[in-house]
Design a protein around this motif. Structure first.
Motif, PDB file in Angstrom:
ATOM      1  N   GLY A 126      34.623 -50.187 -56.099  1.00 11.22           N
ATOM      2  CA  GLY A 126      33.221 -49.316 -56.313  1.00 11.22           C
ATOM      3  C   GLY A 126      33.059 -48.086 -55.828  1.00 11.22           C
ATOM      4  O   GLY A 126      32.330 -47.333 -56.268  1.00 11.22           O
ATOM      5  N   GLU A 127      33.741 -47.920 -54.447  1.00 13.91           N
ATOM      6  CA  GLU A 127      33.566 -46.550 -53.747  1.00 13.91           C
ATOM      7  C   GLU A 127      34.412 -45.444 -54.736  1.00 13.91           C
ATOM      8  O   GLU A 127      33.812 -44.484 -54.820  1.00 13.91           O
ATOM      9  CB  GLU A 127      34.382 -46.455 -52.397  1.00 13.91           C
ATOM     10  N   ILE A 128      35.438 -45.787 -55.205  1.00 13.59           N
ATOM     11  CA  ILE A 128      35.835 -44.918 -56.006  1.00 13.59           C
ATOM     12  C   ILE A 128      35.182 -44.402 -57.292  1.00 13.59           C
ATOM     13  O   ILE A 128      35.070 -43.465 -57.877  1.00 13.59           O
ATOM     14  CB  ILE A 128      37.467 -45.247 -56.559  1.00 13.59           C
ATOM     15  N   GLU A 129      34.794 -45.586 -58.001  1.00 17.69           N
ATOM     16  CA  GLU A 129      33.798 -45.416 -58.950  1.00 17.69           C
ATOM     17  C   GLU A 129      32.503 -44.560 -58.942  1.00 17.69           C
ATOM     18  O   GLU A 129      32.121 -43.649 -59.564  1.00 17.69           O
ATOM     19  CB  GLU A 129      33.367 -46.699 -59.819  1.00 17.69           C
ATOM     20  N   ALA A 130      32.034 -44.775 -57.604  1.00 13.53           N
ATOM     21  CA  ALA A 130      30.937 -44.162 -57.080  1.00 13.53           C
ATOM     22  C   ALA A 130      30.932 -42.593 -56.949  1.00 13.53           C
ATOM     23  O   ALA A 130      30.450 -41.937 -57.410  1.00 13.53           O
ATOM     24  CB  ALA A 130      30.197 -44.714 -55.902  1.00 13.53           C
ATOM     25  N   ALA A 131      32.231 -42.296 -56.517  1.00 12.33           N
ATOM     26  CA  ALA A 131      32.683 -40.916 -56.353  1.00 12.33           C
ATOM     27  C   ALA A 131      32.821 -40.226 -57.699  1.00 12.33           C
ATOM     28  O   ALA A 131      32.489 -39.064 -57.817  1.00 12.33           O
ATOM     29  CB  ALA A 131      33.834 -40.987 -55.677  1.00 12.33           C
ATOM     30  N   ARG A 132      33.318 -40.837 -58.620  1.00  6.42           N
ATOM     31  CA  ARG A 132      33.452 -40.446 -60.059  1.00  6.42           C
ATOM     32  C   ARG A 132      32.113 -40.121 -60.544  1.00  6.42           C
ATOM     33  O   ARG A 132      31.915 -39.180 -61.393  1.00  6.42           O
ATOM     34  CB  ARG A 132      34.365 -41.120 -60.810  1.00  6.42           C
ATOM     35  N   ALA A 133      31.242 -41.200 -60.190  1.00  3.02           N
ATOM     36  CA  ALA A 133      30.006 -41.211 -60.924  1.00  3.02           C
ATOM     37  C   ALA A 133      29.085 -40.047 -60.493  1.00  3.02           C
ATOM     38  O   ALA A 133      28.235 -39.461 -61.417  1.00  3.02           O
ATOM     39  CB  ALA A 133      29.115 -42.385 -60.693  1.00  3.02           C
ATOM     40  N   ILE A 134      29.503 -39.280 -59.113  1.00  2.50           N
ATOM     41  CA  ILE A 134      28.735 -38.162 -58.769  1.00  2.50           C
ATOM     42  C   ILE A 134      29.333 -36.819 -59.052  1.00  2.50           C
ATOM     43  O   ILE A 134      28.776 -35.771 -58.631  1.00  2.50           O
ATOM     44  CB  ILE A 134      28.210 -38.443 -57.458  1.00  2.50           C
ATOM     45  N   GLY A 135      30.603 -37.133 -59.753  1.00  2.54           N
ATOM     46  CA  GLY A 135      31.099 -35.690 -60.582  1.00  2.54           C
ATOM     47  C   GLY A 135      32.230 -35.252 -59.260  1.00  2.54           C
ATOM     48  O   GLY A 135      32.519 -34.163 -59.560  1.00  2.54           O
ATOM     49  N   LEU A 136      32.655 -36.172 -58.425  1.00  2.89           N
ATOM     50  CA  LEU A 136      33.920 -35.681 -57.890  1.00  2.89           C
ATOM     51  C   LEU A 136      35.158 -35.700 -58.467  1.00  2.89           C
ATOM     52  O   LEU A 136      35.274 -36.389 -59.207  1.00  2.89           O
ATOM     53  CB  LEU A 136      34.152 -36.739 -56.484  1.00  2.89           C
ATOM     54  N   SER A 137      35.922 -34.475 -58.185  1.00  2.00           N
ATOM     55  CA  SER A 137      37.116 -34.398 -59.000  1.00  2.00           C
ATOM     56  C   SER A 137      38.097 -35.483 -58.181  1.00  2.00           C
ATOM     57  O   SER A 137      37.909 -35.917 -57.659  1.00  2.00           O
ATOM     58  CB  SER A 137      37.737 -33.096 -58.638  1.00  2.00           C
ATOM     59  N   ARG A 138      39.360 -35.523 -58.977  1.00  4.29           N
ATOM     60  CA  ARG A 138      40.159 -36.808 -58.545  1.00  4.29           C
ATOM     61  C   ARG A 138      40.642 -36.004 -57.046  1.00  4.29           C
ATOM     62  O   ARG A 138      40.912 -37.161 -56.179  1.00  4.29           O
ATOM     63  CB  ARG A 138      41.495 -36.663 -59.699  1.00  4.29           C
ATOM     64  N   PHE A 139      40.981 -34.894 -57.087  1.00  5.37           N
ATOM     65  CA  PHE A 139      41.372 -34.464 -55.482  1.00  5.37           C
ATOM     66  C   PHE A 139      40.337 -34.579 -54.498  1.00  5.37           C
ATOM     67  O   PHE A 139      40.582 -35.130 -53.443  1.00  5.37           O
ATOM     68  CB  PHE A 139      41.639 -32.805 -55.769  1.00  5.37           C
ATOM     69  N   LYS A 140      39.113 -34.178 -54.751  1.00  2.47           N
ATOM     70  CA  LYS A 140      38.045 -34.674 -53.765  1.00  2.47           C
ATOM     71  C   LYS A 140      37.791 -36.168 -53.694  1.00  2.47           C
ATOM     72  O   LYS A 140      37.508 -36.399 -52.368  1.00  2.47           O
ATOM     73  CB  LYS A 140      36.786 -34.013 -54.352  1.00  2.47           C
ATOM     74  N   THR A 141      37.832 -37.023 -54.561  1.00  2.87           N
ATOM     75  CA  THR A 141      38.003 -38.379 -54.420  1.00  2.87           C
ATOM     76  C   THR A 141      38.899 -39.080 -53.527  1.00  2.87           C
ATOM     77  O   THR A 141      38.763 -39.578 -52.399  1.00  2.87           O
ATOM     78  CB  THR A 141      38.025 -39.044 -55.852  1.00  2.87           C
ATOM     79  N   LEU A 142      40.174 -38.197 -53.661  1.00  3.58           N
ATOM     80  CA  LEU A 142      41.372 -38.714 -52.780  1.00  3.58           C
ATOM     81  C   LEU A 142      40.898 -38.353 -51.073  1.00  3.58           C
ATOM     82  O   LEU A 142      41.080 -39.011 -50.392  1.00  3.58           O
ATOM     83  CB  LEU A 142      42.698 -38.157 -53.125  1.00  3.58           C
ATOM     84  N   ARG A 143      40.395 -37.052 -51.156  1.00  4.13           N
ATOM     85  CA  ARG A 143      40.503 -36.440 -49.814  1.00  4.13           C
ATOM     86  C   ARG A 143      39.007 -37.068 -49.127  1.00  4.13           C
ATOM     87  O   ARG A 143      39.092 -37.194 -48.002  1.00  4.13           O
ATOM     88  CB  ARG A 143      40.200 -35.069 -50.061  1.00  4.13           C
ATOM     89  N   ARG A 144      38.025 -37.402 -49.785  1.00  8.94           N
ATOM     90  CA  ARG A 144      36.741 -37.740 -49.137  1.00  8.94           C
ATOM     91  C   ARG A 144      36.693 -39.268 -49.097  1.00  8.94           C
ATOM     92  O   ARG A 144      35.523 -39.755 -48.417  1.00  8.94           O
ATOM     93  CB  ARG A 144      35.562 -36.864 -49.742  1.00  8.94           C
ATOM     94  N   VAL A 145      37.452 -39.831 -50.114  1.00  8.87           N
ATOM     95  CA  VAL A 145      36.915 -41.298 -50.228  1.00  8.87           C
ATOM     96  C   VAL A 145      38.203 -42.192 -50.075  1.00  8.87           C
ATOM     97  O   VAL A 145      38.327 -43.019 -49.131  1.00  8.87           O
ATOM     98  CB  VAL A 145      36.348 -41.745 -51.624  1.00  8.87           C
TER      99      VAL A 145
END
Length: 244
Positions: A126-145
């Protein structure tokens, strides 16, 4: 000779070996920490055929004694001296410290890769899907989540790995690296007083205790915002394997 006299007389040698042990451990763990995140992502996301070489490497490193790996690099490199000289690598492999560091870094990378893989798999979907839902790129999702959560999950096991690496560093003395165990053997060969091994064991114990204290402080800082009523799932269990 009185054990205290042994300690007083050979304290500088033991301290010199202690610094070498710490240097070998920290450098090996740091190199592994730099490489293992990329390897862990390959283990999680790559196709089975693409990650096959990495799985073979990890299985070999985790399934064979680190002493055998050290001998393979230290003595095996001598068999390929002409080739290594042509490539300009012989100056690296003829140094026992470099060979020991390479063996420990390769070994620790395999363990840290698998620990991080478990941490990444433990991140809630759910955390990964939420990051994608707010428009984070794949790299930012890895770095921040993904990686912050994965490291929080894997932190205790990573600490165990560094402690195991520190204890395994005593094997470097068999290839003439004068770490703490190497200096201890050197002192024993001159005094034949076994109490020097007791002092070496106490120094190892002190290093481990200080490291555990610092690691737990870092763990508390990483988890300071987590609600204690909902602890982080223990997706990665501490390693039980030993090295020899």
């Amino acid at each position: 000779m009185n054990p205290l006299e042994i300690l007083a007389q050979y304290w500088p040698r033991l301290m010199d070996g202690t610094l070498m042990t710490i240097k070998l451990t920290l450098l090996g763990a740091l190199i592994a920490a730099v490489v293992s995140p990329a390897f862990a992502l390959v283990r999680v996301h790559a196709a089975p055929m693409a990650q096959a070489p990495l799985r073979i490497y990890v299985s070999f490193m985790r399934g064979t004694p680190i002493l055998a790996q050290l001998f393979l690099i230290f003595y095996g490199s001598g068999q390929f001296r002409p080739l290594l000289q042509d490539w300009g690598l012989w100056s690296f492999f003829r140094d026992p410290f470099n060979c020991a560091l390479l063996a420990f870094a390769l070994n620790s990378t395999a363990y840290q890769t698998e620990i991080l893989r478990g941490g990444i798999l433990g991140v809630p979907r759910g955390e990964i899907e939420a990051a994608r839902a707010i428009g984070l790129s794949r790299f930012k999702t890895l770095r921040r989540v993904v990686f912050p959560h994965a490291y929080r999950i894997a932190w205790p096991a990573l600490g165990n790995e560094v402690i195991l690496l520190m204890k395994a560093s005593a094997l470097a003395s068999v290839v003439t690296v004068f770490d703490l165990m190497g200096r201890t053997r050197q002192v024993f060969s001159r005094t034949f007083d076994f109490s020097v091994y007791l002092w070496a064991a106490l120094i190892y114990l002190c290093i481990t205790a200080i490291f555990v204290l610092l690691w737990r402080q870092a763990e508390r800082r990483l988890s300071r915002h987590i609600d204690v009523r909902h602890p982080v799932p223990a997706a990665v269990q501490p390693l039980k394997e030993t090295r020899a």
